[in-house]
Scaffold this motif. Structure first.
Motif, PDB file in Angstrom:
ATOM      1  N   PRO A  77       0.840  -1.207   0.000  1.00 31.89           N
ATOM      2  CA  PRO A  77       0.000   0.000   0.000  1.00 31.89           C
ATOM      3  C   PRO A  77       0.875   1.256   0.000  1.00 31.89           C
ATOM      4  O   PRO A  77       2.037   1.205   0.394  1.00 31.89           O
ATOM      5  N   ARG A 133      -4.200  -8.819   0.526  1.00 31.84           N
ATOM      6  CA  ARG A 133      -4.443  -7.645   1.383  1.00 31.84           C
ATOM      7  C   ARG A 133      -5.007  -6.482   0.565  1.00 31.84           C
ATOM      8  O   ARG A 133      -4.568  -6.210  -0.533  1.00 31.84           O
ATOM      9  N   THR A 135      -6.942  -2.385   1.285  1.00 35.70           N
ATOM     10  CA  THR A 135      -7.553  -1.404   2.187  1.00 35.70           C
ATOM     11  C   THR A 135      -9.058  -1.508   2.022  1.00 35.70           C
ATOM     12  O   THR A 135      -9.550  -1.634   0.897  1.00 35.70           O
ATOM     13  N   ARG A 138     -12.469   0.568   2.953  1.00 35.04           N
ATOM     14  CA  ARG A 138     -13.019   1.813   3.517  1.00 35.04           C
ATOM     15  C   ARG A 138     -14.527   1.744   3.728  1.00 35.04           C
ATOM     16  O   ARG A 138     -15.160   2.748   3.998  1.00 35.04           O
ATOM     17  N   HIS A 181      -8.390   0.138   7.600  1.00 32.12           N
ATOM     18  CA  HIS A 181      -8.561   1.405   6.888  1.00 32.12           C
ATOM     19  C   HIS A 181      -7.777   2.463   7.653  1.00 32.12           C
ATOM     20  O   HIS A 181      -8.137   2.787   8.783  1.00 32.12           O
ATOM     21  N   PRO A 182      -6.687   2.982   7.068  1.00 29.95           N
ATOM     22  CA  PRO A 182      -5.947   4.044   7.755  1.00 29.95           C
ATOM     23  C   PRO A 182      -6.779   5.334   7.858  1.00 29.95           C
ATOM     24  O   PRO A 182      -7.511   5.687   6.927  1.00 29.95           O
ATOM     25  N   ASN A 217      -5.488   8.721   8.805  1.00 30.54           N
ATOM     26  CA  ASN A 217      -4.292   9.465   9.218  1.00 30.54           C
ATOM     27  C   ASN A 217      -4.436  10.973   9.219  1.00 30.54           C
ATOM     28  O   ASN A 217      -3.480  11.677   9.547  1.00 30.54           O
ATOM     29  N   SER A 234      -7.211  -2.305  -5.941  1.00 32.54           N
ATOM     30  CA  SER A 234      -6.664  -1.125  -6.621  1.00 32.54           C
ATOM     31  C   SER A 234      -5.571  -1.514  -7.627  1.00 32.54           C
ATOM     32  O   SER A 234      -4.950  -2.571  -7.502  1.00 32.54           O
ATOM     33  N   ARG A 246      -1.961  -1.171  -9.810  1.00 36.03           N
ATOM     34  CA  ARG A 246      -0.567  -0.751  -9.683  1.00 36.03           C
ATOM     35  C   ARG A 246      -0.036  -0.492 -11.088  1.00 36.03           C
ATOM     36  O   ARG A 246      -0.428  -1.179 -12.039  1.00 36.03           O
TER      37      ARG A 246
END
Ligand SMILES: Cc1cc2nc3c(=O)[nH]c(=O)nc-3n(C[C@H](O)[C@H](O)[C@H](O)COP(=O)(O)O)c2cc1C
Length: 389
Positions: free
Chosen positions: A62, A165, A167, A169, A331-332, A334, A377, A379
């Motif tokens: 990530p 893995r 994320t 949300r 879910h970060p 930050n 997602s 890359r």
């Protein structure tokens, strides 16, 4: 490096299937939906050069805003250098480049675990030319990586989760994580550098949640940071497929009618993106997900150098893989720890509350739980990351 140049230099190591794998346009013609997930990442199995294979696995890591802020110099088939790509920074949201270096830590850990999976030990020397100043970003390497073949290596227990893995949300199922789960997740990974704190006190959590929500409101309502997000936002499937980085409505957990309306009414213009209604909808979506969560973790370090940031990235990534292994998502959140001026007041208030500061730093905040499977997602292609010395 473009695809043609990449094949010219490294092509002799490639098989015909490898070349085909890079020609995604052919398969894209066939069936967008079925092949969608496969086409989002290059397949390391189709490559032959060990260091390029390892870098390709690392790309699954990530990164903040999915900027993928990395570039690689290949020294020989077993050695390479990792740099921050200075063109992929987030100067408004992450002026201290702290999150960019945490993203490098995630990449390094993915590469280290990934190398074991392909039968190589990795020797990683961080900052081989010393810790650098801001002006040296992209000029001096973050890490020198040397691979050594070891046929007796067993596959790392977290290897498979590099590819699983994600994320998440979206809204999390209620009571989907417990203290016992936390202990299990911790046992299944190696946290070497940072202190991880798990909260269970309801009042404390509700208080933190109000900070996370207010901080997100500031991020949305600060034109410079909201515009930076727009720059990294891919507004439709085609844009996401071409750019292969950044954020999307789908990755933000939208589906069904909300996805339909978000796509129909949000345009890639300063007016539409910063419109009061667009911001309110974005915030409502964030708060709905936040409200569904009862389980939060902080990653804290006692110092806040580039080295600490790389190392906490490695810890965070190990923890993420272990969450994936045990069927959880994270879910970060930050915003409240970010270092731009509009966030200063609330960040300082939050630091007071958590007895931290800019040195003893909370580096990552995440919410944890079980939820519906999220969007995968993109890359960028491996050849996009390779630079020549
Ligand atoms: C250092 C770092 C900070 C991040 N901060 C946030 C954040 O504040 N909010 C968020 O929704 N995602 C955050 N993320 C998650 C990234 O946006 C995500 O990793 C990226 O979009 C790629 O998606 P993936 O994790 O599903 O592969 C962060 C990731 C990293 C490594």
């Amino acid at each position: 490096m473009d695809r043609r140049k990449f094949i010219e230099i490294y092509g002799m190591f490639f098989t015909a299937t490898t070349l085909l794998s890079f020609n995604s346009s052919i398969s894209e013609e066939i069936n967008d939906v079925v092949i969608d997930d496969k086409e989002k990442r290059d397949d390391y199995k189709l490559l032959n050069i060990p260091i390029i294979k390892a870098f390709t696995i690392g790309l699954n890591a990530p990164s903040a805003h999915n900027t993928q802020p990395w570039k690689f110099e290949i020294i020989n088939p077993l050695e390479g250098l990792l740099y921050v790509d200075e063109t992929k920074l987030l100067p408004k949201t992450d002026p201290s480049v702290r999150q960019i270096h945490i993203s490098c830590g995630c990449f390094i850990e993915a590469l280290a675990i990934g190398s074991i999976g392909i039968g190589f030990e990795s020797e990683i020397t961080l900052f081989p030319n010393d810790l650098y100043k801001h002006e040296d970003i992209g000029k001096k390497p973050v890490a020198l990586i040397k691979l050594t073949q070891n046929k007796s290596l067993l596959k790392h227990p977290l290897f498979d989760y590099i590819f699983q893995r994600k994320t998440n949300r979206s809204v999390y199922y209620s009571d989907s994580f417990s203290k016992e789960d936390f202990e299990m997740v911790k046992q299944n990974c190696n946290i070497f550098y940072s202190q991880i704190t798990y909260f269970k006190d309801f009042k404390e959590i509700e208080n933190y949640k109000s900070f996370f929500s207010k901080a997100m409101q500031i991020e949305f309502n600060t034109l410079s940071t909201n515009e930076e997000t727009r720059r990294m936002f891919r507004f439709n499937k085609n844009e996401a497929k071409i750019q292969r980085d950044g954020l999307t409505f789908e990755a933000n957990g939208l589906n069904g009618l909300s996805l339909f309306f978000a796509k129909a009414f949000t345009k890639n213009t300063i007016e539409s993106w910063n419109n009061k209604l667009t911001i309110e909808k974005g915030l409502a979506n964030f708060n709905k997900s936040l409200d569904s969560s009862r389980d939060f973790i902080f990653f804290t370090t006692t110092n806040n150098t580039l080295l600490d940031q790389i190392n906490v990235g490695r810890d965070f990534y190990q923890f993420c893989l272990s969450l994936a292994k045990n069927g959880f998502y994270c879910h970060p959140l930050n915003q409240v720890i970010q270092e731009y001026s509009e966030m200063d007041n609330i960040r300082k208030e939050f630091e007071k509350l958590t007895k931290t500061n800019e040195i003893k730093k909370i580096q990552m905040i995440i919410r944890i739980g079980r939820a519906k499977k999220p969007y995968k997602s993109y890359r960028r292609h491996i050849y996009d990351f390779i630079v020549q010395s």
